[in-house]
Design an enzyme around this catalytic site. Structure first.
Site, PDB file in Angstrom:
ATOM      1  N   ASN A  23       0.805  -1.229   0.000  1.00 26.94           N
ATOM      2  CA  ASN A  23       0.000   0.000   0.000  1.00 26.94           C
ATOM      3  C   ASN A  23       0.835   1.276   0.000  1.00 26.94           C
ATOM      4  O   ASN A  23       0.285   2.372  -0.066  1.00 26.94           O
ATOM      5  CB  ASN A  23      -0.992  -0.013   1.167  1.00 26.94           C
ATOM      6  CG  ASN A  23      -2.093  -1.028   0.918  1.00 26.94           C
ATOM      7  OD1 ASN A  23      -2.242  -1.530  -0.199  1.00 26.94           O
ATOM      8  ND2 ASN A  23      -2.859  -1.352   1.946  1.00 26.94           N
ATOM      9  N   CYS A 116     -16.553  -3.493  -3.375  1.00 20.77           N
ATOM     10  CA  CYS A 116     -15.819  -4.758  -3.447  1.00 20.77           C
ATOM     11  C   CYS A 116     -16.259  -5.626  -2.290  1.00 20.77           C
ATOM     12  O   CYS A 116     -17.168  -5.249  -1.543  1.00 20.77           O
ATOM     13  CB  CYS A 116     -14.313  -4.534  -3.475  1.00 20.77           C
ATOM     14  SG  CYS A 116     -13.627  -4.124  -1.886  1.00 20.77           S
ATOM     15  N   ASP A 306      -6.649  -3.938   8.295  1.00 17.38           N
ATOM     16  CA  ASP A 306      -5.987  -4.963   7.485  1.00 17.38           C
ATOM     17  C   ASP A 306      -5.368  -6.090   8.318  1.00 17.38           C
ATOM     18  O   ASP A 306      -4.836  -7.052   7.761  1.00 17.38           O
ATOM     19  CB  ASP A 306      -4.904  -4.319   6.593  1.00 17.38           C
ATOM     20  CG  ASP A 306      -5.516  -3.470   5.488  1.00 17.38           C
ATOM     21  OD1 ASP A 306      -6.726  -3.604   5.231  1.00 17.38           O
ATOM     22  OD2 ASP A 306      -4.783  -2.661   4.889  1.00 17.38           O
TER      23      ASP A 306
END
Ligand code: EPU
Length: 440
Positions: A23, A116, A306
Site C-alpha cells: 500500500n 468490493c 488490514d
C-alpha cells in the site's frame, strides 16, 4: 487456478524477511507520473497488484523495467490520460492516477471503481478534495471525466479519514498554484512514505505524519537521481507474527519497522505472546496458552483493519472469549464463516464479532474472499490438525510476496497446487514428505 494446501499443527520457528509495503508501493509507483524523467524504486514487492500498476503506467505511455532489486520507470512523456474499466475493476488503487493525471495533464478519464467484497468503498472524498483544488468532474458511462484548468491551493477538511483519498488529493496539491492545507488527513505509514517520496522529487510538504498536511505547490517536479526505497510491509509483518502466535512458535521478522506496528504488537502481547524488537526486527514467541483480547479497528495509529481477519484466527484459539469490532469497512467479516467451518466458535453482527476460543481447529477446504481474509485462513490452516485447502488464492498473490516460500522457510508444510488436481482422499490423511515436495 491454484490453491494452497497446508498440513497444519507444526509450531513454526525461524526468521523471515519482510517485503516492501504494497500500500506504499502502489501510490508511489503512480506518483512517478507527477515528475518527468527516469525514476528508480527499490524494495517494491513482487505482487500481482504491482504488475497491474506497471501495466497501467505502461498504458499511459510510461514504460518500466524490472531489475533484480529495483524498478525503473520512465515518465518523461505521459501520452494518454485514461484508466479504463478493465484496469480499475482489477485493482481499485488504479483510481490513484486521478490526482497525478489532473496535475500533470490537466485532464483525466478514470473508471469509477465499484464496491468490493469488503464494502461499498465510495470515492466521494477524493472528488471533493480535488474539487476544492479547482478540478471539475462529470460522471458518465461509469467514467469520471476530470479537468483541472486552474489547479490551486485550498484549505480542505476530509469528512472521513481516507488513505487513498488523502493520497489522491496530496498528489494533486503538490503541483497546484499556492498553498493547500489538508485537514483530517490519514496518518498511515504508507501515506507518510508517499509524502516522503514526493518530497524526494521536489514537493514541499509540511506536517508529514500528522493529520494536517500543508502543501506548498511547486511548478515542476523532477525524477530524483537516487533510488527511493519503499517502506517495509507492516501488515505482512503482522501476519507472520500471527503465524508464530497461532502455532505456538517463534518467528523473527527482519527488514521491518517495529515503530509502525505498535497497536498490532500490543494486541499480540495481550494475546499472551512474547514480543521483542530491535531496530529493524520483531520476534514473536508463544510458549503458554493464547489469552482472549478485545480490539477495535480504527485509522492509524490505532489497530489496522488490514490485521483484523488475522487476529480473528488468533482469537479463535484463545483460552476464553474475545471481541473484535470493525469500524472501517461494513462487510469485513467474510472469513468468519470459513473459520467456523474449521471449528471456530464465533458469531458476529456487521461490526462486532464475539469469538469463544476453542482448543484446536480442524483442516477443511475453505474459500478466500479478499486478501486479508485469505491470510486469516492460511493462519488457521497452519494451526489446524490435518489438511487445509485454501481456494481462490489469487487474492493472496495481490498482497503477499512469496507467502508459500517464506512460510516453508520457517517450517510450514505448505504448497501450491493446481485447483484441477483433486485427490478424493486428500482431506482425510496427511501427506508424505515426497508428496509434499511434489506440490510445492
Ligand atoms: N470512504 C468514504 N469516502 C471516500 C473514501 C473512503 O466514505 O471517498 C470510507 C470508506 O468507505 C471506509 C473508510 O472511508 O469506510 C476508509 O477507507 P479508505 O479510503 O481509507 O480505504 P482505501 O484508501 O480504499 C486503503 C488500503 C486498504 C485498507 C484501507 C484502510 C490501499 C491501496 N488500500 O484503502 O488496504 O484496508 O486503506 O486502512 O492503500 C488491503 O491492503 O487489504 C486493503 C484493503
Amino acid at each position: 487456478m491454484e490453491k494452497i494446501v497446508i498440513e497444519g499443527g507444526t509450531a513454526l520457528h525461524g526468521t523471515l524477511r519482510a517485503s516492501g509495503a504494497k500500500n506504499a508501493a502502489l501510490p508511489i509507483l503512480i506518483a512517478t507520473l507527477l515528475a518527468p524523467g527516469e525514476h528508480r524504486l527499490t524494495n517494491v514487492p513482487a505482487l500481482t497488484d504491482t504488475s497491474y500498476t506497471l501495466s497501467l503506467l505502461g498504458r499511459l505511455g510510461c514504460p518500466s523495467l524490472i531489475g533484480p532489486d529495483s524498478i525503473r520507470l520512465d515518465t518523461t512523456r505521459v501520452a494518454f490520460n485514461e484508466a479504463p474499466y478493465d484496469v480499475v475493476r482489477k485493482m481499485r488503487a488504479s483510481v490513484l492516477v486521478l490526482g497525478p493525471l489532473l496535475a500533470r495533464c490537466g485532464e483525466a478519464h478514470v473508471s469509477l471503481p465499484g464496491g468490493c467484497a469488503i464494502g461499498t468503498r465510495p470515492i466521494d472524498q477524493h472528488l471533493k478534495g480535488l474539487e476544492a483544488l479547482g478540478c471539475t468532474f462529470e460522471l458518465s458511462g461509469g467514467m469520471i471525466h476530470g479537468r483541472a484548468d486552474d489547479l490551486h491551493g485550498a484549505d480542505f477538511t476530509f469528512d472521513v479519514v481516507t488513505v487513498t483519498g488523502t493520497e489522491n488529493v496530496v498528489m494533486a496539491a503538490v503541483l497546484a498554484r499556492g498553498t493547500s492545507v489538508l485537514r483530517n488527513a490519514a496518518m498511515e505509514p504508507e501515506v507518510v512514505d508517499l509524502c516522503n517520496f514526493l518530497v524526494s522529487i521536489g514537493a514541499r510538504i509540511e506536517g508529514i505524519g500528522t493529520d494536517t498536511l500543508t502543501v506548498e505547490g511547486v511548478p515542476r517536479l523532477w525524477a530524483a537521481s537516487r533510488p527511493y526505497r519503499i517502506l517495509p510491509d507492516r501488515i505482512e509483518t503482522g501476519t507472520y507474527l500471527c503465524a508464530a502466535a497461532v502455532t505456538g512458535g517463534d518467528i523473527t521478522v527482519t527488514g521491518t519497522d517495529p515503530g509502525i506496528l505498535g497497536s498490532v504488537l500490543d494486541v499480540l502481547r495481550a494475546a499472551g505472546c512474547e514480543i521483542t524488537t530491535g531496530a529493524d526486527w520483531i520476534r514473536c514467541r508463544r510458549t503458554g496458552p493464547l489469552t482472549p483480547f478485545e480490539v477495535t479497528t480504527a485509522p492509524y495509529p490505532d489497530f489496522p483493519t488490514d490485521m483484523q481477519a488475522q487476529l480473528m484466527t488468533v482469537a479463535a484459539l484463545a483460552n476464553g472469549q474475545s471481541r473484535i469490532e470493525e469500524t472501517i469497512f461494513e462487510n469485513r467479516f467474510m472469513h468468519a464463516a470459513e473459520l467456523r467451518r474449521m471449528g471456530a466458535s464465533l458469531h458476529h453482527t456487521s461490526s462486532v464479532a464475539t469469538i469463544d476460543g476453542v482448543e484446536g481447529l480442524q483442516g477443511a477446504a475453505v474459500m478466500a474472499s479478499d486478501l486479508r481474509a485469505s491470510a486469516a485462513l492460511v493462519l488457521a490452516g497452519l494451526a489446524a490438525t490435518g489438511l487445509t485447502e485454501v481456494l481462490r488464492i489469487y487474492h493472496l498473490d495481490r498482497g503477499y510476496e512469496n507467502l508459500v516460500g517464506k512460510l516453508r522457510g520457517v517450517g510450514a508444510r505448505i504448497g501450491r497446487v493446481s485447483d484441477a488436481v483433486t485427490d478424493p482422499g486428500a482431506m482425510k490423511r496427511s501427506l508424505s514428505a515426497p508428496e509434499f515436495e511434489a506440490i510445492a
